[in-house]
Motif scaffolding. Structure first.
Motif, PDB file in Angstrom:
ATOM      1  N   LEU A 137       1.927  78.668  32.381  1.00 40.60           N
ATOM      2  CA  LEU A 137       3.081  78.823  33.273  1.00 40.60           C
ATOM      3  C   LEU A 137       2.626  79.374  34.614  1.00 40.60           C
ATOM      4  O   LEU A 137       2.060  80.467  34.688  1.00 40.60           O
ATOM      5  N   GLY A 138       2.873  78.609  35.667  1.00 40.27           N
ATOM      6  CA  GLY A 138       2.504  79.015  37.018  1.00 40.27           C
ATOM      7  C   GLY A 138       3.513  79.971  37.627  1.00 40.27           C
ATOM      8  O   GLY A 138       4.552  80.286  37.038  1.00 40.27           O
ATOM      9  N   ASP A 139       3.201  80.418  38.818  1.00 40.70           N
ATOM     10  CA  ASP A 139       4.065  81.338  39.564  1.00 40.70           C
ATOM     11  C   ASP A 139       5.390  80.683  39.933  1.00 40.70           C
ATOM     12  O   ASP A 139       5.470  79.464  40.097  1.00 40.70           O
ATOM     13  N   GLU A 140       6.404  81.520  40.107  1.00 42.91           N
ATOM     14  CA  GLU A 140       7.677  81.020  40.626  1.00 42.91           C
ATOM     15  C   GLU A 140       7.444  80.549  42.050  1.00 42.91           C
ATOM     16  O   GLU A 140       6.839  81.251  42.862  1.00 42.91           O
ATOM     17  N   LEU A 141       7.923  79.359  42.380  1.00 43.33           N
ATOM     18  CA  LEU A 141       7.681  78.755  43.690  1.00 43.33           C
ATOM     19  C   LEU A 141       8.823  78.929  44.666  1.00 43.33           C
ATOM     20  O   LEU A 141       8.698  78.561  45.828  1.00 43.33           O
ATOM     21  N   GLY A 142       9.931  79.436  44.222  1.00 43.42           N
ATOM     22  CA  GLY A 142      11.110  79.550  45.069  1.00 43.42           C
ATOM     23  C   GLY A 142      12.264  78.819  44.424  1.00 43.42           C
ATOM     24  O   GLY A 142      12.230  78.478  43.243  1.00 43.42           O
ATOM     25  N   ARG A 143      13.287  78.569  45.236  1.00 42.44           N
ATOM     26  CA  ARG A 143      14.498  77.918  44.731  1.00 42.44           C
ATOM     27  C   ARG A 143      14.710  76.600  45.453  1.00 42.44           C
ATOM     28  O   ARG A 143      14.590  76.527  46.673  1.00 42.44           O
ATOM     29  N   PHE A 144      15.043  75.590  44.655  1.00 45.49           N
ATOM     30  CA  PHE A 144      15.161  74.226  45.176  1.00 45.49           C
ATOM     31  C   PHE A 144      16.319  73.509  44.494  1.00 45.49           C
ATOM     32  O   PHE A 144      16.685  73.842  43.372  1.00 45.49           O
ATOM     33  N   GLU A 145      16.852  72.495  45.172  1.00 45.30           N
ATOM     34  CA  GLU A 145      17.786  71.570  44.535  1.00 45.30           C
ATOM     35  C   GLU A 145      16.996  70.674  43.587  1.00 45.30           C
ATOM     36  O   GLU A 145      15.807  70.430  43.804  1.00 45.30           O
ATOM     37  N   TRP A 146      17.669  70.165  42.560  1.00 47.07           N
ATOM     38  CA  TRP A 146      17.023  69.193  41.672  1.00 47.07           C
ATOM     39  C   TRP A 146      16.876  67.876  42.418  1.00 47.07           C
ATOM     40  O   TRP A 146      15.831  67.266  42.389  1.00 47.07           O
ATOM     41  N   ASN A 176      10.112  85.731  25.619  1.00 42.90           N
ATOM     42  CA  ASN A 176      11.432  86.346  25.640  1.00 42.90           C
ATOM     43  C   ASN A 176      11.378  87.761  26.231  1.00 42.90           C
ATOM     44  O   ASN A 176      10.634  88.607  25.774  1.00 42.90           O
ATOM     45  N   GLY A 177      12.159  87.969  27.254  1.00 45.51           N
ATOM     46  CA  GLY A 177      12.248  89.271  27.893  1.00 45.51           C
ATOM     47  C   GLY A 177      11.265  89.470  29.031  1.00 45.51           C
ATOM     48  O   GLY A 177      11.357  90.442  29.768  1.00 45.51           O
ATOM     49  N   LYS A 178      10.332  88.545  29.223  1.00 48.30           N
ATOM     50  CA  LYS A 178       9.324  88.702  30.276  1.00 48.30           C
ATOM     51  C   LYS A 178       9.650  87.896  31.526  1.00 48.30           C
ATOM     52  O   LYS A 178       8.980  88.032  32.531  1.00 48.30           O
ATOM     53  N   LEU A 179      10.668  87.044  31.451  1.00 50.33           N
ATOM     54  CA  LEU A 179      11.069  86.222  32.584  1.00 50.33           C
ATOM     55  C   LEU A 179      12.564  86.391  32.808  1.00 50.33           C
ATOM     56  O   LEU A 179      13.290  86.762  31.894  1.00 50.33           O
ATOM     57  N   ALA A 180      12.992  86.074  34.007  1.00 50.71           N
ATOM     58  CA  ALA A 180      14.417  86.178  34.318  1.00 50.71           C
ATOM     59  C   ALA A 180      14.837  84.986  35.168  1.00 50.71           C
ATOM     60  O   ALA A 180      14.018  84.292  35.738  1.00 50.71           O
ATOM     61  N   GLY A 181      16.122  84.796  35.245  1.00 44.31           N
ATOM     62  CA  GLY A 181      16.686  83.829  36.166  1.00 44.31           C
ATOM     63  C   GLY A 181      16.927  82.447  35.589  1.00 44.31           C
ATOM     64  O   GLY A 181      16.545  82.124  34.475  1.00 44.31           O
ATOM     65  N   TRP A 182      17.600  81.652  36.403  1.00 47.39           N
ATOM     66  CA  TRP A 182      17.933  80.269  36.098  1.00 47.39           C
ATOM     67  C   TRP A 182      16.801  79.393  36.613  1.00 47.39           C
ATOM     68  O   TRP A 182      16.429  79.483  37.786  1.00 47.39           O
ATOM     69  N   GLY A 202      24.905  70.939  38.316  1.00 47.99           N
ATOM     70  CA  GLY A 202      24.867  69.925  39.357  1.00 47.99           C
ATOM     71  C   GLY A 202      23.515  69.878  40.041  1.00 47.99           C
ATOM     72  O   GLY A 202      22.907  70.907  40.323  1.00 47.99           O
ATOM     73  N   LYS A 203      23.050  68.681  40.302  1.00 51.41           N
ATOM     74  CA  LYS A 203      21.729  68.495  40.902  1.00 51.41           C
ATOM     75  C   LYS A 203      21.617  69.073  42.311  1.00 51.41           C
ATOM     76  O   LYS A 203      20.511  69.209  42.829  1.00 51.41           O
ATOM     77  N   THR A 204      22.745  69.419  42.930  1.00 49.76           N
ATOM     78  CA  THR A 204      22.684  70.047  44.258  1.00 49.76           C
ATOM     79  C   THR A 204      22.558  71.562  44.158  1.00 49.76           C
ATOM     80  O   THR A 204      22.363  72.228  45.173  1.00 49.76           O
ATOM     81  N   SER A 205      22.658  72.109  42.951  1.00 49.08           N
ATOM     82  CA  SER A 205      22.476  73.556  42.771  1.00 49.08           C
ATOM     83  C   SER A 205      21.048  73.939  43.134  1.00 49.08           C
ATOM     84  O   SER A 205      20.112  73.156  42.970  1.00 49.08           O
ATOM     85  N   VAL A 206      20.894  75.165  43.611  1.00 45.49           N
ATOM     86  CA  VAL A 206      19.582  75.669  43.997  1.00 45.49           C
ATOM     87  C   VAL A 206      19.137  76.682  42.949  1.00 45.49           C
ATOM     88  O   VAL A 206      19.735  77.746  42.807  1.00 45.49           O
ATOM     89  N   LEU A 207      18.102  76.317  42.171  1.00 47.36           N
ATOM     90  CA  LEU A 207      17.590  77.157  41.097  1.00 47.36           C
ATOM     91  C   LEU A 207      16.080  77.345  41.257  1.00 47.36           C
ATOM     92  O   LEU A 207      15.428  76.618  42.001  1.00 47.36           O
ATOM     93  N   ARG A 208      15.538  78.300  40.495  1.00 48.07           N
ATOM     94  CA  ARG A 208      14.101  78.573  40.522  1.00 48.07           C
ATOM     95  C   ARG A 208      13.295  77.401  39.964  1.00 48.07           C
ATOM     96  O   ARG A 208      13.768  76.655  39.119  1.00 48.07           O
TER      97      ARG A 208
END
Length: 160
Positions: free
Chosen positions: A42-51, A113-119, A145-151
């Motif tokens: 598992l790589g680093d979180e890259l930010g938040r993007f639309e699908w 479980n418990g070591k990561l957070a967010g959508w 929705g594919k326009t949502s911005v998630l991690r």
């Protein structure tokens, strides 16, 4: 002359940084269908993007094979920001990262479980308007929705 023995690789504990592999060890994904078993990094979180591509059916239909989904989306030439970000990620000299499928995200949640957070987005499309995601803090999988911005958390495979 004898053939050289393959180098032994030490697999770290789940959740530990895997030196030289581009991230943390997220566990072993068992073989399914025609995909052999593999270790998941598992790589680093890259930010938040639309699908991306809201309203369009995409070729990312696998719930278990994020690499196949990612390659299908990249090769389609469409605008898929989350997938493109994961595909472009490089770490420790590795350039084979991809956006994980829904089942891969679930395995990551089970193991970390418990070591990561967010959508976090998966590469698995639900419909022309929705794609699957994982809520790491609570273990909830759903679709949005594919326009949502998630991690975006890219992964790569290590096959031993």
């Amino acid at each position: 002359m004898q053939a050289a023995e393959p180098a032994q690789v030490t697999i770290p504990e789940i959740g530990a940084v895997w030196p030289g592999q581009g991230g943390i060890y997220a566990g072993f994904i068992p073989a399914r269908n025609d995909v052999q078993g593999y270790h998941l990094v598992l790589g680093d979180e890259l930010g938040r993007f639309e699908w991306g591509q809201y309203g369009d059916d995409s070729p990312a239909t696998s719930l278990i094979d994020g690499r196949a989904n990612t390659l299908a989306l990249i090769e389609s030439g469409g605008e898929y920001p989350a997938t493109i970000a994961a595909h472009k990620h490089e770490a420790d000299g590795h350039t084979d990262f991809y956006l994980p499928a829904a089942a891969e995200l679930y395995e990551i949640w089970l193991n970390l479980n418990g070591k990561l957070a967010g959508w976090v987005w998966s590469s698995s499309q639900r419909s022309a308007y929705h794609a699957f995601y994982m809520y790491f803090a609570g273990g909830y999988q759903g679709y949005g929705g594919k326009t949502s911005v998630l991690r975006v958390r890219p992964v790569r495979r290590f096959i031993q």
